[in-house]
Design a protein around this motif. Structure first.
Motif, PDB file in Angstrom:
ATOM      1  N   ALA A  69       0.874  -1.278  -0.140  1.00 23.08           N
ATOM      2  CA  ALA A  69       0.072  -0.328   0.056  1.00 23.08           C
ATOM      3  C   ALA A  69       0.744   1.311  -0.185  1.00 23.08           C
ATOM      4  O   ALA A  69       0.887   2.167  -0.709  1.00 23.08           O
ATOM      5  CB  ALA A  69      -1.032   0.034   1.120  1.00 23.08           C
ATOM      6  N   TRP A  73       1.261   4.898  -3.453  1.00 19.13           N
ATOM      7  CA  TRP A  73       0.983   5.734  -2.452  1.00 19.13           C
ATOM      8  C   TRP A  73       1.671   6.566  -3.189  1.00 19.13           C
ATOM      9  O   TRP A  73       2.509   7.650  -3.331  1.00 19.13           O
ATOM     10  CB  TRP A  73       0.544   5.733  -1.772  1.00 19.13           C
ATOM     11  CG  TRP A  73      -1.483   5.615  -0.817  1.00 19.13           C
ATOM     12  CD1 TRP A  73      -1.935   4.950  -0.534  1.00 19.13           C
ATOM     13  CD2 TRP A  73      -1.475   6.624  -1.459  1.00 19.13           C
ATOM     14  NE1 TRP A  73      -2.738   4.712  -0.772  1.00 19.13           N
ATOM     15  CE2 TRP A  73      -3.319   6.185  -1.218  1.00 19.13           C
ATOM     16  CE3 TRP A  73      -2.204   7.847  -1.792  1.00 19.13           C
ATOM     17  CZ2 TRP A  73      -4.373   6.994  -1.420  1.00 19.13           C
ATOM     18  CZ3 TRP A  73      -3.407   8.209  -2.628  1.00 19.13           C
ATOM     19  CH2 TRP A  73      -4.306   7.773  -2.450  1.00 19.13           C
ATOM     20  N   SER A 217     -11.151   5.582   3.879  1.00 22.05           N
ATOM     21  CA  SER A 217     -11.491   5.024   3.430  1.00 22.05           C
ATOM     22  C   SER A 217     -10.159   4.465   2.635  1.00 22.05           C
ATOM     23  O   SER A 217     -10.527   3.150   1.694  1.00 22.05           O
ATOM     24  CB  SER A 217     -12.065   5.774   2.470  1.00 22.05           C
ATOM     25  OG  SER A 217     -11.550   6.914   1.871  1.00 22.05           O
ATOM     26  N   SER A 218      -8.827   5.131   2.846  1.00 20.88           N
ATOM     27  CA  SER A 218      -7.435   4.242   1.981  1.00 20.88           C
ATOM     28  C   SER A 218      -7.093   2.778   2.772  1.00 20.88           C
ATOM     29  O   SER A 218      -6.286   3.020   2.346  1.00 20.88           O
ATOM     30  CB  SER A 218      -6.631   5.274   1.882  1.00 20.88           C
ATOM     31  OG  SER A 218      -6.180   5.719   3.263  1.00 20.88           O
ATOM     32  N   ASP A 245     -14.840  11.784   4.273  1.00 19.65           N
ATOM     33  CA  ASP A 245     -14.695  11.031   3.839  1.00 19.65           C
ATOM     34  C   ASP A 245     -15.873  10.254   3.293  1.00 19.65           C
ATOM     35  O   ASP A 245     -16.618  10.952   2.696  1.00 19.65           O
ATOM     36  CB  ASP A 245     -14.513   9.576   4.712  1.00 19.65           C
ATOM     37  CG  ASP A 245     -13.046   9.316   4.165  1.00 19.65           C
ATOM     38  OD1 ASP A 245     -12.991   8.598   2.574  1.00 19.65           O
ATOM     39  OD2 ASP A 245     -12.243   8.325   4.659  1.00 19.65           O
ATOM     40  N   ARG A 269      -8.083   0.797  -7.295  1.00 19.86           N
ATOM     41  CA  ARG A 269      -8.412   1.447  -8.339  1.00 19.86           C
ATOM     42  C   ARG A 269      -6.801   0.767  -9.187  1.00 19.86           C
ATOM     43  O   ARG A 269      -6.076   0.055  -9.274  1.00 19.86           O
ATOM     44  CB  ARG A 269      -7.861   3.115  -8.035  1.00 19.86           C
ATOM     45  CG  ARG A 269      -8.234   3.993  -6.902  1.00 19.86           C
ATOM     46  CD  ARG A 269      -8.440   5.226  -6.436  1.00 19.86           C
ATOM     47  NE  ARG A 269      -8.940   6.326  -5.703  1.00 19.86           N
ATOM     48  CZ  ARG A 269      -8.978   6.021  -4.532  1.00 19.86           C
ATOM     49  NH1 ARG A 269      -7.932   5.748  -3.929  1.00 19.86           N
ATOM     50  NH2 ARG A 269      -9.348   7.136  -3.995  1.00 19.86           N
ATOM     51  N   THR A 273      -3.693   2.094  -5.317  1.00 17.66           N
ATOM     52  CA  THR A 273      -4.927   3.060  -4.187  1.00 17.66           C
ATOM     53  C   THR A 273      -5.902   1.752  -4.044  1.00 17.66           C
ATOM     54  O   THR A 273      -6.612   1.618  -5.097  1.00 17.66           O
ATOM     55  CB  THR A 273      -4.176   4.685  -4.185  1.00 17.66           C
ATOM     56  OG1 THR A 273      -4.973   4.705  -5.362  1.00 17.66           O
ATOM     57  CG2 THR A 273      -3.266   4.640  -4.353  1.00 17.66           C
ATOM     58  N   ARG A 274      -6.875   2.239  -2.634  1.00 18.62           N
ATOM     59  CA  ARG A 274      -7.909   1.626  -2.583  1.00 18.62           C
ATOM     60  C   ARG A 274      -8.748   2.744  -1.816  1.00 18.62           C
ATOM     61  O   ARG A 274      -8.760   3.557  -1.465  1.00 18.62           O
ATOM     62  CB  ARG A 274      -7.924   0.548  -1.554  1.00 18.62           C
ATOM     63  CG  ARG A 274      -6.885  -0.523  -2.403  1.00 18.62           C
ATOM     64  CD  ARG A 274      -6.186  -1.568  -1.190  1.00 18.62           C
ATOM     65  NE  ARG A 274      -5.317  -0.996   0.123  1.00 18.62           N
ATOM     66  CZ  ARG A 274      -5.494  -1.788   0.971  1.00 18.62           C
ATOM     67  NH1 ARG A 274      -5.477  -2.925   1.821  1.00 18.62           N
ATOM     68  NH2 ARG A 274      -4.112  -0.810   1.985  1.00 18.62           N
ATOM     69  N   ALA A 275      -9.846   2.279  -1.962  1.00 18.20           N
ATOM     70  CA  ALA A 275     -11.067   3.550  -1.582  1.00 18.20           C
ATOM     71  C   ALA A 275     -12.020   2.406  -0.919  1.00 18.20           C
ATOM     72  O   ALA A 275     -12.576   1.811  -1.976  1.00 18.20           O
ATOM     73  CB  ALA A 275     -11.820   3.938  -2.427  1.00 18.20           C
TER      74      ALA A 275
END
Length: 327
Positions: A69, A73, A217-218, A245, A269, A273-275
């Motif tokens: 992760a 980023w 959220s990430s 968020d 994504r 990166t994540r959400a």
């Protein structure tokens, strides 16, 4: 110089007061507040999420997204530097606690206030009227400073000190190069907020305000509770957590393609990166279970408008305030 439309947009009060009553007027402003969805829109959003929620990633892929992760980023900030996200000048409207009685802030800042202007404002006659109360603020997941820099620019409290952490070392390096980064007023450092033990440059129960702005959220949902418990640990009794968020069915969630879902309402994504996309109840449960007292928990449903391209975009955010009880 800001146009009249820009000035009107920037001077809006707390969200909830710009209501679209006539669809023919939709392109008069850049955004409309508290947009209500009809049954058809709600069902369409639910359908899109159901379609893009089919999980097809392997266990190895899931592990890689978690393990790497910080690398994803780092790559993101290595490519975009400080150009991707805009500085959050709206912070003082939505969270006035960040500058109580100390702010020399003009509401058209997004349209061109400069760092030199802000430095001058800290040295003008208003400075003698500002509070002398110590204020320690900490942002988790500060990135390149899109929240920290506006606070440093406009909060003229001489006893303000802002901390910021991010697990991207690239982001922290970029932040430290910003001309408004002042080591007498702030300290940024690398920290993975999901790790079991923190070693921050401050003591337990020493912070007045902690910020979680588009960062929880990430993080993998399984680790949300740990982060909130750490927040509780470092806030003073009576200290405040400010949260904003992604909300469930936000435009960003609806746009994910099949194959990007990692778990319920959690996506990767294309850049790795994540959400995650929250509900009010999820946020409420997270904080209440960690002994916080709720002061605010609202859904900000906003219709954003691109007047140049005549496009409309539905955004859904959760905004909340939770306080650590006094002993």
């Amino acid at each position: 110089m800001a146009s009249s439309n820009e000035n009107l947009e920037e001077k809006r009060p707390l969200f909830g007061n710009r209501i679209l009553t006539n669809n023919d007027n939709v392109f008069q402003h850049n955004a409309w507040d508290n947009v209500q969805w009809n049954d058809e829109q709600q069902k369409l959003a639910e359908k899109k999420v159901a379609e893009n929620s089919v999980i097809s990633v392997t266990e190895d892929q899931l592990e890689k997204y978690e393990k790497d992760a910080d690398k994803y980023w780092d790559e993101f900030y290595g490519i975009h530097q400080n150009r991707f996200f805009k500085d959050r000048h709206w912070l003082f409207t939505e969270f006035p606690e960040l500058a109580p009685d100390t702010v020399k802030y003009h509401s058209n800042s997004d349209a061109g206030d400069t760092a030199s202007d802000s430095k001058a404002s800290r040295n003008n006659d208003d400075h003698e009227n500002c509070t002398t109360k110590e204020l320690k603020i900490f942002e988790i997941g500060c990135g390149v400073g899109n929240t920290i820099i506006p606070i440093l620019m406009y909060n003229i409290n001489p006893n303000l000190f802002v901390y910021g952490c991010d697990f991207s070392s690239t982001a922290i390096e970029i932040l430290k190069e910003h001309k408004e980064y002042d080591t007498s007023r702030c300290k940024a450092f690398v920290l993975d907020a999901t790790q079991s033990e923190w070693n921050p440059p401050f003591e337990n129960e020493s912070l007045d305000i902690i910020l979680l702005i588009f960062v929880l959220s990430s993080i993998h949902p399984d680790k949300h509770k740990h982060v909130i418990q750490q927040v509780y640990r470092y806030l003073k009794p009576g200290g405040l957590l400010l949260f904003r968020d992604y909300g469930r069915y936000d435009m960003a969630q609806l746009r994910f393609k099949k194959g990007r879902c990692l778990s319920d309402n959690f996506y990767a994504r294309g850049d790795g990166t994540r959400a995650y996309f929250f509900t009010q109840d999820e946020i409420r449960n997270l904080f209440i279970e960690s002994n916080f007292e709720e002061e605010l928990n609202i859904v900000d449903r906003r219709l954003q408008v691109n007047r140049g391209r005549q496009l409309t975009m539905y955004r859904v955010w959760i905004q909340a305030k939770y306080r650590k009880p006094l002993k």
